[in-house]
Write a protein that holds these residues in place. Structure first.
Motif, PDB file in Angstrom:
ATOM      1  N   GLU A  39       0.827  -1.202   0.000  1.00 12.76           N
ATOM      2  CA  GLU A  39       0.000   0.000   0.000  1.00 12.76           C
ATOM      3  C   GLU A  39       0.865   1.258   0.000  1.00 12.76           C
ATOM      4  O   GLU A  39       0.530   2.255  -0.661  1.00 12.76           O
ATOM      5  N   LEU A  40       1.975   1.232   0.704  1.00 13.45           N
ATOM      6  CA  LEU A  40       2.897   2.369   0.674  1.00 13.45           C
ATOM      7  C   LEU A  40       3.498   2.569  -0.711  1.00 13.45           C
ATOM      8  O   LEU A  40       3.766   3.697  -1.130  1.00 13.45           O
ATOM      9  N   ASP A  59       5.765  26.316 -14.872  1.00 13.70           N
ATOM     10  CA  ASP A  59       5.796  25.476 -13.677  1.00 13.70           C
ATOM     11  C   ASP A  59       4.606  24.500 -13.656  1.00 13.70           C
ATOM     12  O   ASP A  59       3.531  24.787 -14.191  1.00 13.70           O
ATOM     13  N   MET A  60       4.825  23.385 -13.013  1.00  9.74           N
ATOM     14  CA  MET A  60       3.829  22.310 -12.931  1.00  9.74           C
ATOM     15  C   MET A  60       2.798  22.592 -11.847  1.00  9.74           C
ATOM     16  O   MET A  60       3.125  23.035 -10.754  1.00  9.74           O
ATOM     17  N   ILE A  61       1.543  22.262 -12.164  1.00  4.92           N
ATOM     18  CA  ILE A  61       0.446  22.336 -11.199  1.00  4.92           C
ATOM     19  C   ILE A  61      -0.275  20.995 -11.218  1.00  4.92           C
ATOM     20  O   ILE A  61      -0.628  20.491 -12.290  1.00  4.92           O
ATOM     21  N   THR A  62      -0.485  20.415 -10.039  1.00  6.20           N
ATOM     22  CA  THR A  62      -1.141  19.115  -9.945  1.00  6.20           C
ATOM     23  C   THR A  62      -2.251  19.140  -8.902  1.00  6.20           C
ATOM     24  O   THR A  62      -2.228  19.954  -7.979  1.00  6.20           O
ATOM     25  N   PRO A  63      -3.230  18.239  -9.030  1.00  8.94           N
ATOM     26  CA  PRO A  63      -4.241  18.114  -7.987  1.00  8.94           C
ATOM     27  C   PRO A  63      -3.600  17.802  -6.641  1.00  8.94           C
ATOM     28  O   PRO A  63      -2.561  17.146  -6.564  1.00  8.94           O
ATOM     29  N   SER A  64      -4.212  18.269  -5.580  1.00  7.07           N
ATOM     30  CA  SER A  64      -3.709  18.017  -4.227  1.00  7.07           C
ATOM     31  C   SER A  64      -4.735  17.180  -3.478  1.00  7.07           C
ATOM     32  O   SER A  64      -5.844  17.633  -3.200  1.00  7.07           O
ATOM     33  N   ILE A  65      -4.358  15.930  -3.180  1.00  2.00           N
ATOM     34  CA  ILE A  65      -5.247  15.036  -2.438  1.00  2.00           C
ATOM     35  C   ILE A  65      -4.402  13.923  -1.842  1.00  2.00           C
ATOM     36  O   ILE A  65      -3.418  13.494  -2.449  1.00  2.00           O
ATOM     37  N   ASP A  66      -4.763  13.448  -0.674  1.00  2.00           N
ATOM     38  CA  ASP A  66      -4.043  12.360  -0.027  1.00  2.00           C
ATOM     39  C   ASP A  66      -4.626  11.009  -0.420  1.00  2.00           C
ATOM     40  O   ASP A  66      -5.846  10.836  -0.491  1.00  2.00           O
ATOM     41  N   TYR A  67      -3.745  10.049  -0.674  1.00  2.00           N
ATOM     42  CA  TYR A  67      -4.153   8.655  -0.890  1.00  2.00           C
ATOM     43  C   TYR A  67      -4.854   8.143   0.364  1.00  2.00           C
ATOM     44  O   TYR A  67      -4.428   8.427   1.479  1.00  2.00           O
ATOM     45  N   ARG A  68      -5.903   7.357   0.169  1.00  2.05           N
ATOM     46  CA  ARG A  68      -6.531   6.712   1.327  1.00  2.05           C
ATOM     47  C   ARG A  68      -7.374   5.521   0.886  1.00  2.05           C
ATOM     48  O   ARG A  68      -7.883   5.478  -0.237  1.00  2.05           O
ATOM     49  N   LEU A 125      -9.856   2.176  -3.250  1.00  3.89           N
ATOM     50  CA  LEU A 125      -8.702   3.027  -2.976  1.00  3.89           C
ATOM     51  C   LEU A 125      -8.859   4.357  -3.689  1.00  3.89           C
ATOM     52  O   LEU A 125      -9.061   4.407  -4.911  1.00  3.89           O
ATOM     53  N   LEU A 126      -8.757   5.439  -2.936  1.00  3.90           N
ATOM     54  CA  LEU A 126      -8.946   6.796  -3.443  1.00  3.90           C
ATOM     55  C   LEU A 126      -7.599   7.498  -3.556  1.00  3.90           C
ATOM     56  O   LEU A 126      -6.776   7.436  -2.635  1.00  3.90           O
ATOM     57  N   ARG A 159     -13.180   4.900 -11.330  1.00  5.61           N
ATOM     58  CA  ARG A 159     -14.250   5.899 -11.222  1.00  5.61           C
ATOM     59  C   ARG A 159     -13.652   7.305 -11.198  1.00  5.61           C
ATOM     60  O   ARG A 159     -12.594   7.520 -10.618  1.00  5.61           O
ATOM     61  N   TYR A 160     -14.365   8.236 -11.802  1.00  3.51           N
ATOM     62  CA  TYR A 160     -14.056   9.670 -11.734  1.00  3.51           C
ATOM     63  C   TYR A 160     -12.692   9.999 -12.363  1.00  3.51           C
ATOM     64  O   TYR A 160     -11.910  10.777 -11.808  1.00  3.51           O
ATOM     65  N   LEU A 161     -12.443   9.407 -13.524  1.00  2.15           N
ATOM     66  CA  LEU A 161     -11.197   9.684 -14.242  1.00  2.15           C
ATOM     67  C   LEU A 161     -11.078  11.166 -14.576  1.00  2.15           C
ATOM     68  O   LEU A 161     -12.062  11.868 -14.801  1.00  2.15           O
ATOM     69  N   HIS A 162      -9.850  11.634 -14.640  1.00  2.00           N
ATOM     70  CA  HIS A 162      -9.526  13.022 -14.991  1.00  2.00           C
ATOM     71  C   HIS A 162     -10.223  14.013 -14.063  1.00  2.00           C
ATOM     72  O   HIS A 162     -10.831  14.997 -14.497  1.00  2.00           O
ATOM     73  N   SER A 163     -10.104  13.715 -12.793  1.00  5.70           N
ATOM     74  CA  SER A 163     -10.558  14.640 -11.754  1.00  5.70           C
ATOM     75  C   SER A 163      -9.528  14.583 -10.638  1.00  5.70           C
ATOM     76  O   SER A 163      -8.532  13.871 -10.724  1.00  5.70           O
ATOM     77  N   HIS A 164      -9.757  15.352  -9.583  1.00  5.05           N
ATOM     78  CA  HIS A 164      -8.849  15.298  -8.433  1.00  5.05           C
ATOM     79  C   HIS A 164      -8.949  13.977  -7.677  1.00  5.05           C
ATOM     80  O   HIS A 164      -7.995  13.564  -7.017  1.00  5.05           O
ATOM     81  N   THR A 165     -10.112  13.337  -7.739  1.00  6.27           N
ATOM     82  CA  THR A 165     -10.376  12.173  -6.896  1.00  6.27           C
ATOM     83  C   THR A 165     -10.843  11.009  -7.747  1.00  6.27           C
ATOM     84  O   THR A 165     -11.944  11.028  -8.284  1.00  6.27           O
ATOM     85  N   SER A 166     -10.009   9.986  -7.889  1.00  7.88           N
ATOM     86  CA  SER A 166     -10.417   8.791  -8.613  1.00  7.88           C
ATOM     87  C   SER A 166     -10.316   7.580  -7.695  1.00  7.88           C
ATOM     88  O   SER A 166      -9.576   7.579  -6.709  1.00  7.88           O
ATOM     89  N   ILE A 167     -11.067   6.537  -8.039  1.00  6.22           N
ATOM     90  CA  ILE A 167     -11.189   5.363  -7.180  1.00  6.22           C
ATOM     91  C   ILE A 167     -10.989   4.102  -8.007  1.00  6.22           C
ATOM     92  O   ILE A 167     -11.566   3.959  -9.091  1.00  6.22           O
ATOM     93  N   ILE A 168     -10.173   3.171  -7.478  1.00  9.08           N
ATOM     94  CA  ILE A 168     -10.022   1.851  -8.053  1.00  9.08           C
ATOM     95  C   ILE A 168     -10.349   0.803  -6.996  1.00  9.08           C
ATOM     96  O   ILE A 168     -10.520   1.126  -5.820  1.00  9.08           O
TER      97      ILE A 168
END
Length: 361
Positions: free
Chosen positions: A7-8, A159-168, A176-177, A322-331
């Motif tokens: 998981e890490l 400069d690069m900009i990316t979504p900000s979200i923690d894995y959980r 898995l989000l 689920r929710y491809l090409h967004s800040h939050t996707s789930i597998i």
């Protein structure tokens, strides 16, 4: 369930930031995990990475590849009042962007936290509230008060900009989000198959890799496949899940937890028929669950792999998301594990005789 180490590994891959043309963080992680099992690491001119492992030096060359880049943004301008204007990188729908948190990474590696700004509903007319907000009118707020201040923080165009979200893990489930499952999960599959086959043996020369710039036109797959010149190629990616409210079977009919997707048609390719049937045969033989999938509005790196040089038999094997090409996707973790199992078993069966039969017209 996945053990803590596994998981890490997924968390490290998804937490890394890497938009098209700026995949360095992901490339270094790939190299770290691939090096113990590779006899050689090779790079194409755009930065794609491939780890070679020779099972049989006389065997065919087999390429399996994810892609390192995620959808994101690029700084194009800092306004006089310290806001950031940006360019999208990859396919975004404006409705999923507003008020989302982002990370700006400067060219020195410094990170700054921000948010995509939006107008509050209080100031919008009833008619305006019904209309989608145009991406070109969006901006990013990182708390700067002037162009000079933001520039002093190191922010520059490009400069690069990316979504900000923690894995959980979602509430103790197998869901898995994270950000960037597209396509860190394909990159993870590539690395785990390399590890498996280095330990178990295989009758070919394996190149396990991850490409650059997939999200802006499958560009890295062209250079990477040309470099390796494989006999057989697989794209390891994500595919659309259709198991959420409002989705129709014509839009997407895959379900999370039902196994890897075998792409039988997408907008970038019609897969090699013999190779497609061979992979399906392996899945059925070993009772590995899988799903037939059609993607009419997108493609994978297999779309570039199969037309490289004189043509390469290729197939995309993907993980429903689920929710491809967004800040939050789930597998679903079972889909990841079954994709690793399927690709491992397929490559173990690709000896010289089998590949010759697949390529024989």
């Amino acid at each position: 369930m996945l053990d803590k180490k596994e998981e890490l590994f997924l968390q490290e891959l998804t937490d890394a930031n890497g938009v098209p043309g700026n995949e360095e963080q992901v490339r270094e992680i790939f190299k770290k995990y691939a090096s113990p099992y590779a006899d050689k690491i090779v790079y194409d001119g755009l930065g794609g990475i491939n780890a070679r492992h020779i099972g049989d030096k006389e065997g065919p060359k087999v390429l399996i590849s994810g892609h390192m880049d995620e959808v994101g943004f690029m700084v194009t301008k800092v306004t006089e009042k310290g806001f950031i204007e940006f360019q999208t990188l990859g396919g975004w729908w404006g409705q999923v962007m507003l008020a989302q948190e982002v990370t700006v990474t400067t060219n020195t590696g410094k990170t700054l936290h921000g948010v995509i700004g939006s107008k509050p509903p209080h100031v919008l007319s009833p008619e305006a509230r019904k209309q989608p907000y145009d991406v070109k009118d969006m901006f990013i707020d990182i708390g700067g008060t002037s162009k000079e201040e933001v520039t002093e923080w190191g922010v520059k165009p490009g400069d690069m900009i990316t979504p900000s979200i923690d894995y959980r893990r979602l509430n103790g489930s197998k869901f898995l989000l994270a950000k960037a499952w597209d396509n860190r999960i394909g990159t993870a599959v590539s690395l785990k198959v390399l590890e498996n086959l280095a330990q178990e043996g295989h009758p070919n020369i394996l190149f396990a890799g991850s490409n650059v710039q997939e999200e802006v036109g499958l560009r890295g797959a062209r250079t990477s496949t040309h470099l390796v010149n494989p006999d057989i190629a697989f794209a390891l990616d994500t595919g659309t899940a259709g198991d959420t409210p409002g989705m129709t079977a014509k839009e997407a009919d895959s379900e999370l937890g039902k196994g890897p997707q075998i792409i039988i048609f997408d907008a970038s390719m019609i897969p090699h028929r013999k190779l497609r049937d061979f992979v399906i045969g392996v899945a059925e033989e070993l009772e590995i669950p899988f799903q037939y999938t059609v993607i009419t509005g997108g493609g994978t790196d297999a779309g570039m792999q199969h037309v490289t040089r004189d043509g390469v038999p290729a197939l995309a094997i993907t993980v429903a998301t689920r929710y491809l090409h967004s800040h939050t996707s789930i597998i679903h973790e079972d889909d990841y594990l079954n994709t690793v199992k399927l690709v491992t078993e397929v490559v173990k069966r690709l000896d010289a005789e089998t590949v010759a039969k697949l390529k024989n017209y």
